[in-house]
Design a protein around this motif. Sequence first.
Motif, PDB file in Angstrom:
ATOM      1  N   ASP A  77      25.093  28.988  34.143  1.00  0.00           N
ATOM      2  CA  ASP A  77      23.702  29.405  34.241  1.00  0.00           C
ATOM      3  C   ASP A  77      22.875  28.299  34.896  1.00  0.00           C
ATOM      4  N   ASN A  78      21.560  28.504  34.964  1.00  0.00           N
ATOM      5  CA  ASN A  78      20.707  27.540  35.668  1.00  0.00           C
ATOM      6  C   ASN A  78      20.570  26.216  34.937  1.00  0.00           C
ATOM      7  N   LYS A  79      21.125  26.118  33.729  1.00  0.00           N
ATOM      8  CA  LYS A  79      21.117  24.860  32.982  1.00  0.00           C
ATOM      9  C   LYS A  79      22.488  24.189  32.993  1.00  0.00           C
ATOM     10  N   GLY A  80      23.426  24.784  33.740  1.00  0.00           N
ATOM     11  CA  GLY A  80      24.763  24.215  33.839  1.00  0.00           C
ATOM     12  C   GLY A  80      25.696  24.610  32.714  1.00  0.00           C
ATOM     13  N   LYS A  81      25.278  25.566  31.878  1.00  0.00           N
ATOM     14  CA  LYS A  81      26.117  26.012  30.766  1.00  0.00           C
ATOM     15  C   LYS A  81      27.066  27.104  31.240  1.00  0.00           C
ATOM     16  N   ASP A  82      28.335  27.011  30.811  1.00  0.00           N
ATOM     17  CA  ASP A  82      29.320  28.024  31.181  1.00  0.00           C
ATOM     18  C   ASP A  82      28.920  29.391  30.639  1.00  0.00           C
ATOM     19  N   VAL A  83      28.914  30.383  31.524  1.00  0.00           N
ATOM     20  CA  VAL A  83      28.633  31.763  31.131  1.00  0.00           C
ATOM     21  C   VAL A  83      29.944  32.508  30.917  1.00  0.00           C
ATOM     22  N   TYR A  84      30.848  32.435  31.880  1.00  0.00           N
ATOM     23  CA  TYR A  84      32.181  32.967  31.702  1.00  0.00           C
ATOM     24  C   TYR A  84      33.106  32.456  32.793  1.00  0.00           C
ATOM     25  N   SER A  85      34.402  32.608  32.525  1.00  0.00           N
ATOM     26  CA  SER A  85      35.442  32.301  33.501  1.00  0.00           C
ATOM     27  C   SER A  85      36.415  33.471  33.514  1.00  0.00           C
ATOM     28  N   THR A  86      36.932  33.791  34.695  1.00  0.00           N
ATOM     29  CA  THR A  86      37.885  34.885  34.804  1.00  0.00           C
ATOM     30  C   THR A  86      38.686  34.695  36.085  1.00  0.00           C
ATOM     31  N   SER A  87      39.511  35.657  36.418  1.00  0.00           N
ATOM     32  CA  SER A  87      40.259  35.627  37.675  1.00  0.00           C
ATOM     33  C   SER A  87      40.495  37.064  38.118  1.00  0.00           C
ATOM     34  N   TYR A  88      40.769  37.254  39.416  1.00  0.00           N
ATOM     35  CA  TYR A  88      41.119  38.576  39.903  1.00  0.00           C
ATOM     36  C   TYR A  88      42.180  38.456  40.985  1.00  0.00           C
ATOM     37  N   ASN A  89      42.809  39.584  41.290  1.00  0.00           N
ATOM     38  CA  ASN A  89      43.949  39.597  42.204  1.00  0.00           C
ATOM     39  C   ASN A  89      43.607  40.313  43.504  1.00  0.00           C
ATOM     40  N   LEU A  90      44.184  39.806  44.592  1.00  0.00           N
ATOM     41  CA  LEU A  90      44.007  40.381  45.919  1.00  0.00           C
ATOM     42  C   LEU A  90      45.368  40.682  46.519  1.00  0.00           C
ATOM     43  N   THR A  91      45.436  41.750  47.307  1.00  0.00           N
ATOM     44  CA  THR A  91      46.660  42.074  48.034  1.00  0.00           C
ATOM     45  C   THR A  91      46.310  42.397  49.473  1.00  0.00           C
ATOM     46  N   CYS A  92      47.082  41.863  50.412  1.00  0.00           N
ATOM     47  CA  CYS A  92      46.884  42.155  51.826  1.00  0.00           C
ATOM     48  C   CYS A  92      48.162  42.770  52.387  1.00  0.00           C
ATOM     49  N   LYS A  93      48.021  43.987  52.953  1.00  0.00           N
ATOM     50  CA  LYS A  93      49.163  44.682  53.539  1.00  0.00           C
ATOM     51  C   LYS A  93      48.656  45.716  54.520  1.00  0.00           C
ATOM     52  N   ASP A  94      49.391  45.899  55.613  1.00  0.00           N
ATOM     53  CA  ASP A  94      49.066  46.930  56.606  1.00  0.00           C
ATOM     54  C   ASP A  94      47.630  46.828  57.102  1.00  0.00           C
ATOM     55  N   ASN A  95      47.204  45.610  57.445  1.00  0.00           N
ATOM     56  CA  ASN A  95      45.879  45.379  58.025  1.00  0.00           C
ATOM     57  C   ASN A  95      44.741  45.734  57.065  1.00  0.00           C
ATOM     58  N   MET A  96      45.025  45.705  55.746  1.00  0.00           N
ATOM     59  CA  MET A  96      44.027  46.078  54.748  1.00  0.00           C
ATOM     60  C   MET A  96      44.131  45.156  53.534  1.00  0.00           C
ATOM     61  N   VAL A  97      42.976  44.708  53.022  1.00  0.00           N
ATOM     62  CA  VAL A  97      42.937  43.930  51.797  1.00  0.00           C
ATOM     63  C   VAL A  97      42.399  44.812  50.685  1.00  0.00           C
ATOM     64  N   THR A  98      43.067  44.802  49.526  1.00  0.00           N
ATOM     65  CA  THR A  98      42.596  45.545  48.362  1.00  0.00           C
ATOM     66  C   THR A  98      42.342  44.587  47.212  1.00  0.00           C
ATOM     67  N   LEU A  99      41.305  44.895  46.453  1.00  0.00           N
ATOM     68  CA  LEU A  99      40.909  44.091  45.308  1.00  0.00           C
ATOM     69  C   LEU A  99      41.228  44.840  44.035  1.00  0.00           C
ATOM     70  N   ASP A 100      41.991  44.219  43.137  1.00  0.00           N
ATOM     71  CA  ASP A 100      42.387  44.820  41.873  1.00  0.00           C
ATOM     72  C   ASP A 100      41.174  44.890  40.946  1.00  0.00           C
ATOM     73  N   TYR A 101      40.649  46.095  40.745  1.00  0.00           N
ATOM     74  CA  TYR A 101      39.419  46.243  39.967  1.00  0.00           C
ATOM     75  C   TYR A 101      39.592  45.865  38.503  1.00  0.00           C
ATOM     76  N   GLU A 102      40.721  46.209  37.916  1.00  0.00           N
ATOM     77  CA  GLU A 102      40.914  45.965  36.483  1.00  0.00           C
ATOM     78  C   GLU A 102      40.854  44.484  36.156  1.00  0.00           C
ATOM     79  N   SER A 103      41.332  43.639  37.070  1.00  0.00           N
ATOM     80  CA  SER A 103      41.347  42.210  36.792  1.00  0.00           C
ATOM     81  C   SER A 103      39.990  41.552  36.995  1.00  0.00           C
TER      82      SER A 103
END
Length: 230
Positions: free
Chosen positions: A75-101
């Motif tokens: 946040d604007n005071k430097g306090k952690d709000v959250y941490s997470t990660s997500y997955n990406l896949t690139c194939k056949d000239n297309m990038v998809t973003l894994d929504y669930e992650s």
Amino acid sequence: MKIKLINTLFFLIGVAFVTAQDNCSTFYPMNEGVSMEYTNYNKKGKIEGVSNYKVIEANHSGDTTTATMSINLKDNKGKDVYSTSYNLTCKDNMVTLDYESLLPTEMMEQYGDMDIEISGNDIEIPNSLSVGQNLKDANVAMKISMSGINMNMTVDMTNRKVEKKESVTTSAGTYDCFVLYSENRSKMMMVDQVYPSRVWLAEGVGMVKQETYKKNGEVMSSTLLTAHSK
């Protein structure tokens, strides 16, 4: 709880367009160690927080590349709000973003006593963009159940298109960008809201700018690239 969940998902949808270039993807980062810093502003232009992204893992197999992106938001005071990660896949000239992650670990822990069902269609970004191009819609749906009470929420990204090319200057530099427009609709219980949005993408760099608007066109929130490291 409803407002926090909606705000979290809309923030992630906006910043999900973080990008960079490698052999497979023109726009999404697929190289370990790539990092970006984004500063988030409210409707009055005041800083609300800073988010840091980093590619922590990348794998190349045949014509498919996958990567994992970590996110840390303060946040604007430097306090952690959250941490997470997500997955990406690139194939056949297309990038998809894994929504669930995209859902933050902390948020899922908050609803740990509830049964959660998640479904949806991934965000897709072609490696080749052109002005006037229409892009496929995307969506995510959540059903949260606790003690016999169900709460349903959906977020739909519709009317996605490449509007124009435009130069953008931030503290990280000046970039020639594609401007992508979409209409983001959230439905939770009896609340139905639409937030138009624009994302500025630069080849080999990524998301440079993002704005979300009210129905009347006023800027509701914005994000700018403030640091970038390959």
